[in-house]
Structure formats: C-alpha cells, structure tokens
Scaffold this active site. Structure first.
Site, PDB file in Angstrom:
ATOM      1  N   GLN A   3      -1.990  -5.476 -11.837  1.00 28.35           N
ATOM      2  CA  GLN A   3      -1.427  -4.270 -12.440  1.00 28.35           C
ATOM      3  C   GLN A   3       0.074  -4.508 -12.612  1.00 28.35           C
ATOM      4  O   GLN A   3       0.808  -4.606 -11.629  1.00 28.35           O
ATOM      5  CB  GLN A   3      -1.665  -3.066 -11.521  1.00 28.35           C
ATOM      6  CG  GLN A   3      -1.087  -1.763 -12.065  1.00 28.35           C
ATOM      7  CD  GLN A   3      -1.348  -0.599 -11.126  1.00 28.35           C
ATOM      8  OE1 GLN A   3      -1.065  -0.682  -9.928  1.00 28.35           O
ATOM      9  NE2 GLN A   3      -1.881   0.489 -11.656  1.00 28.35           N
TER      10      GLN A   3
ATOM     11  N   GLU B 147       2.184   0.829 -17.564  1.00 26.80           N
ATOM     12  CA  GLU B 147       1.442  -0.217 -16.855  1.00 26.80           C
ATOM     13  C   GLU B 147       0.378  -0.882 -17.713  1.00 26.80           C
ATOM     14  O   GLU B 147      -0.105  -0.305 -18.689  1.00 26.80           O
ATOM     15  CB  GLU B 147       0.784   0.379 -15.603  1.00 26.80           C
ATOM     16  CG  GLU B 147      -0.101   1.561 -15.934  1.00 26.80           C
ATOM     17  CD  GLU B 147      -1.275   1.687 -14.986  1.00 26.80           C
ATOM     18  OE1 GLU B 147      -1.270   2.590 -14.182  1.00 26.80           O
ATOM     19  OE2 GLU B 147      -2.217   0.861 -15.093  1.00 26.80           O
TER      20      GLU B 147
ATOM     21  N   GLU C 275      -2.447   0.657  -1.359  1.00 27.05           N
ATOM     22  CA  GLU C 275      -3.067   1.720  -2.149  1.00 27.05           C
ATOM     23  C   GLU C 275      -4.573   1.692  -1.905  1.00 27.05           C
ATOM     24  O   GLU C 275      -5.154   0.625  -1.745  1.00 27.05           O
ATOM     25  CB  GLU C 275      -2.769   1.475  -3.635  1.00 27.05           C
ATOM     26  CG  GLU C 275      -3.403   2.465  -4.592  1.00 27.05           C
ATOM     27  CD  GLU C 275      -3.108   2.114  -6.065  1.00 27.05           C
ATOM     28  OE1 GLU C 275      -2.121   1.398  -6.352  1.00 27.05           O
ATOM     29  OE2 GLU C 275      -3.905   2.543  -6.917  1.00 27.05           O
TER      30      GLU C 275
ATOM     31  N   HIS D 229       2.612  -3.724  -4.453  1.00 23.06           N
ATOM     32  CA  HIS D 229       1.572  -3.190  -3.562  1.00 23.06           C
ATOM     33  C   HIS D 229       0.259  -3.919  -3.756  1.00 23.06           C
ATOM     34  O   HIS D 229       0.046  -4.593  -4.756  1.00 23.06           O
ATOM     35  CB  HIS D 229       1.380  -1.677  -3.788  1.00 23.06           C
ATOM     36  CG  HIS D 229       0.873  -1.298  -5.149  1.00 23.06           C
ATOM     37  ND1 HIS D 229       1.707  -1.043  -6.222  1.00 23.06           N
ATOM     38  CD2 HIS D 229      -0.389  -1.119  -5.625  1.00 23.06           C
ATOM     39  CE1 HIS D 229       0.973  -0.722  -7.278  1.00 23.06           C
ATOM     40  NE2 HIS D 229      -0.298  -0.761  -6.951  1.00 23.06           N
TER      41      HIS D 229
ATOM     42  N   HIS E 149      -6.681  -4.155  -7.160  1.00 23.46           N
ATOM     43  CA  HIS E 149      -5.599  -4.795  -7.910  1.00 23.46           C
ATOM     44  C   HIS E 149      -4.418  -5.148  -7.023  1.00 23.46           C
ATOM     45  O   HIS E 149      -4.294  -4.661  -5.904  1.00 23.46           O
ATOM     46  CB  HIS E 149      -5.130  -3.919  -9.081  1.00 23.46           C
ATOM     47  CG  HIS E 149      -4.557  -2.587  -8.703  1.00 23.46           C
ATOM     48  ND1 HIS E 149      -5.285  -1.425  -8.631  1.00 23.46           N
ATOM     49  CD2 HIS E 149      -3.281  -2.215  -8.412  1.00 23.46           C
ATOM     50  CE1 HIS E 149      -4.508  -0.404  -8.316  1.00 23.46           C
ATOM     51  NE2 HIS E 149      -3.270  -0.856  -8.164  1.00 23.46           N
TER      52      HIS E 149
HETATM   53  C1  V0V Z   1       9.667   0.483  -0.073  1.00 20.15           C
HETATM   54  N1  V0V Z   1       9.536  -0.291   1.023  1.00 20.15           N
HETATM   55  C2  V0V Z   1       8.565  -1.165   0.816  1.00 20.15           C
HETATM   56  C3  V0V Z   1       8.092  -0.900  -0.502  1.00 20.15           C
HETATM   57  N2  V0V Z   1       8.799   0.128  -1.010  1.00 20.15           N
HETATM   58  N3  V0V Z   1       8.051  -2.133   1.591  1.00 20.15           N
HETATM   59  C4  V0V Z   1       7.048  -2.875   1.057  1.00 20.15           C
HETATM   60  N4  V0V Z   1       6.557  -2.682  -0.194  1.00 20.15           N
HETATM   61  C5  V0V Z   1       7.047  -1.711  -0.993  1.00 20.15           C
HETATM   62  N5  V0V Z   1       6.570  -1.530  -2.206  1.00 20.15           N
HETATM   63  C6  V0V Z   1      10.335  -0.204   2.256  1.00 20.15           C
HETATM   64  C7  V0V Z   1      11.799  -0.324   1.944  1.00 20.15           C
HETATM   65  O1  V0V Z   1      12.200  -1.674   1.897  1.00 20.15           O
HETATM   66  C8  V0V Z   1      12.420   0.432   3.069  1.00 20.15           C
HETATM   67  O2  V0V Z   1      12.493  -0.376   4.214  1.00 20.15           O
HETATM   68  C9  V0V Z   1      11.433   1.547   3.348  1.00 20.15           C
HETATM   69  O3  V0V Z   1      10.163   1.083   2.836  1.00 20.15           O
HETATM   70  C10 V0V Z   1      11.810   2.828   2.633  1.00 20.15           C
HETATM   71  O4  V0V Z   1      11.980   2.506   1.285  1.00 20.15           O
HETATM   72  P1  V0V Z   1      12.909   3.228   0.243  1.00 20.15           P
HETATM   73  O5  V0V Z   1      13.470   2.238  -0.687  1.00 20.15           O
HETATM   74  O6  V0V Z   1      13.831   4.189   0.941  1.00 20.15           O
HETATM   75  O7  V0V Z   1      11.859   3.990  -0.595  1.00 20.15           O
HETATM   76  P2  V0V Z   1      11.181   5.383  -0.363  1.00 20.15           P
HETATM   77  O8  V0V Z   1      10.996   5.665   1.079  1.00 20.15           O
HETATM   78  O9  V0V Z   1      11.870   6.376  -1.218  1.00 20.15           O
HETATM   79  O10 V0V Z   1       9.755   5.062  -1.013  1.00 20.15           O
HETATM   80  C11 V0V Z   1       8.852   4.136  -0.469  1.00 20.15           C
HETATM   81  C12 V0V Z   1       7.455   4.688  -0.704  1.00 20.15           C
HETATM   82  C13 V0V Z   1       7.325   4.942  -2.226  1.00 20.15           C
HETATM   83  C14 V0V Z   1       6.459   3.654  -0.233  1.00 20.15           C
HETATM   84  C15 V0V Z   1       7.277   5.988   0.080  1.00 20.15           C
HETATM   85  O11 V0V Z   1       7.485   3.724  -2.922  1.00 20.15           O
HETATM   86  C16 V0V Z   1       6.052   5.597  -2.648  1.00 20.15           C
HETATM   87  O12 V0V Z   1       5.896   6.822  -2.566  1.00 20.15           O
HETATM   88  N6  V0V Z   1       5.081   4.810  -3.157  1.00 20.15           N
HETATM   89  C17 V0V Z   1       3.777   5.334  -3.598  1.00 20.15           C
HETATM   90  C18 V0V Z   1       3.734   5.564  -5.083  1.00 20.15           C
HETATM   91  C19 V0V Z   1       3.980   4.317  -5.872  1.00 20.15           C
HETATM   92  O13 V0V Z   1       4.343   3.270  -5.357  1.00 20.15           O
HETATM   93  N7  V0V Z   1       3.797   4.431  -7.236  1.00 20.15           N
HETATM   94  C20 V0V Z   1       3.978   3.324  -8.165  1.00 20.15           C
HETATM   95  C21 V0V Z   1       2.676   2.610  -8.415  1.00 20.15           C
HETATM   96  P3  V0V Z   1      13.864  -0.655   4.974  1.00 20.15           P
HETATM   97  O14 V0V Z   1      14.764  -1.273   3.945  1.00 20.15           O
HETATM   98  O15 V0V Z   1      14.315   0.715   5.416  1.00 20.15           O
HETATM   99  O16 V0V Z   1      13.491  -1.563   6.101  1.00 20.15           O
HETATM  100  S1  V0V Z   1       1.575   3.661  -9.327  1.00 20.15           S
HETATM  101  C22 V0V Z   1       0.022   2.925  -9.222  1.00 20.15           C
HETATM  102  O17 V0V Z   1      -0.109   1.900  -8.457  1.00 20.15           O
HETATM  103  C23 V0V Z   1      -0.988   3.480  -9.991  1.00 20.15           C
HETATM  104  C24 V0V Z   1      -0.768   4.604 -10.924  1.00 20.15           C
HETATM  105  C25 V0V Z   1      -2.378   2.946  -9.884  1.00 20.15           C
HETATM  106  O18 V0V Z   1      -2.610   1.940  -9.241  1.00 20.15           O
HETATM  107  O19 V0V Z   1      -3.301   3.565 -10.474  1.00 20.15           O
HETATM  108 CO    CO Z   2      -1.570   0.477  -8.180  1.00 20.24          CO
END
Ligand code: V0V
Ligand code: CO
Length: 150
Positions: free
Chosen positions: A60, A43, A134, A84, A7
């Site tokens: 998604q 979602e 992911e 993502h 997705h």
């Molecule tokens: C953050 N950054 C990204 C980003 N999110 N870059 C590209 N795409 C994204 N989605 C960049 C951001 O611009 C910063 O860069 C740097 O990473 C640190 O970001 P932050 O805002 O300080 O955020 P953090 O570090 O607190 O969190 C970022 C991470 C977080 C990736 C660690 O989003 C995470 O844990 N994601 C995994 C879980 C998730 O996304 N869940 C929701 C979907 P600069 O500005 O410093 O250069 S749930 C899902 O998909 C499900 C349930 C499923 O598919 O089944």
């Molecule tokens: Co997802």
C-alpha cells in the site's frame, strides 16, 4: 484471529514516482487506488499474491493529501519508508478486543473505513515494539461478531 499479511504500508512523497519504481523494478501493478480523506492519504494498492484464506497481500503506497495527516507527519520525521504492517482478519472487532485484553492500546474505539470499504483499526506502535500495526477486515469477509451484538 489473524490469517494473513494484508498489506505493508509505505509512506512516499510522490505516489506516481513510487508506483513507477515498483513497476519497473518488480513488475507490480496497481490494482486499486483511491483518496481516503479521513486518513489524509492518496493511495495505491499493488497486489503481490493470493493467500490460503482467499484474501490477498498487497503493498500500500501512501502519499499525504494534507500537512496535518499522519503520513505527512511521518515523512517529516522519518522520511520515506515502511509506515505500517497490516494483518488480515475475518473479524476486526474480535481481533481488536483480543489485542486490548493483552494491554495493547487500540487507536480507534470502533473500526473505520479503509481501502475498498474494508474495516480497519490500528494498534499503537509504542505497544508493538515500534511497529504501527493495522488490523483489516475485507469488505466481503464474513462478519461473525458484527452480525451479532457489535
Ligand atoms: C509514529 N511513531 C511510529 C510511527 N508513527 N513508530 C513506528 N511506526 C510509525 N508509523 C512513533 C514516533 O516515532 C513517536 O515516537 C511516537 O510514535 C509518537 O509519534 P508522533 O510523531 O508524535 O505521532 P502521533 O502520536 O501524532 O501519531 C502516531 C500514531 C498515528 C500512530 C498515533 O500515526 C496514527 O494515528 N496512525 C493511525 C492512522 C494512520 O496511520 N493512517 C495512515 C494510513 P518517539 O519519537 O516519541 O519515540 S491509512 C491506511 O493504512 C488505510 C486507509 C488502509 O490501510 O486502508
Ligand atoms: Co494500511
């Protein structure tokens, strides 16, 4: 091993409005929706097509359920848009280990629960040229490595 795009995750402020957009514009239908409290998302999955390995590809749509969720943080910083990309794999543990060996940071030490009881993990966007990536193993996928030692 990665076998498909499972997705594309899209951050939205208003899930119902986004669903309506995709329905009106492209005729996409919601095939599944749920709230994932751990991930802080409400979602909807919109099925796009089936794939050769018997899986499918989806959009998604993700709306935050709380202010401290990753989607809320993303919306505040970047606004709505692609959040993502998710690759499908028959074995999320093995595929995650392969990524770790190349030096890419994996976000969770073990897979967590994703949509429809899938197993998911994420690769850090800063190690993937700006793309939050992911890895997802469908609930009904064969589990070669988890069936043995993991
Ligand atoms: C953050 N950054 C990204 C980003 N999110 N870059 C590209 N795409 C994204 N989605 C960049 C951001 O611009 C910063 O860069 C740097 O990473 C640190 O970001 P932050 O805002 O300080 O955020 P953090 O570090 O607190 O969190 C970022 C991470 C977080 C990736 C660690 O989003 C995470 O844990 N994601 C995994 C879980 C998730 O996304 N869940 C929701 C979907 P600069 O500005 O410093 O250069 S749930 C899902 O998909 C499900 C349930 C499923 O598919 O089944
Ligand atoms: Co997802």
């Amino acid at each position: 091993m990665i076998t498909r795009i499972d997705h594309i995750g899209i951050a939205c402020r208003d899930l119902d409005a986004s669903i309506e957009f995709y329905k009106t514009t492209y005729g996409f239908e919601v095939v599944h929706s749920e709230v994932n409290e751990e991930q802080g998302v409400r979602e909807a999955m919109l099925r796009i097509n089936g794939t050769d390995d018997g899986g499918a590809s989806y959009l998604q749509l993700l709306e935050p359920t709380r202010e401290d969720s990753t989607i809320a943080k993303y919306l505040a910083k970047h606004g709505e848009g692609v959040h993502h990309i998710a690759f499908g794999t028959p074995d999320v543990v093995a595929t995650t280990e392969e990524a770790t060996r190349t030096g890419v940071r994996v976000l969770y030490p073990a897979p967590r629960r994703g949509t429809s009881n899938s197993s998911i993990n994420f690769l850090h966007p800063k190690d993937c040229h700006g793309v939050l990536t992911e890895l997802v193993q469908a609930a009904d996928a064969a589990t070669p490595s988890s069936a043995n030692s993991h």
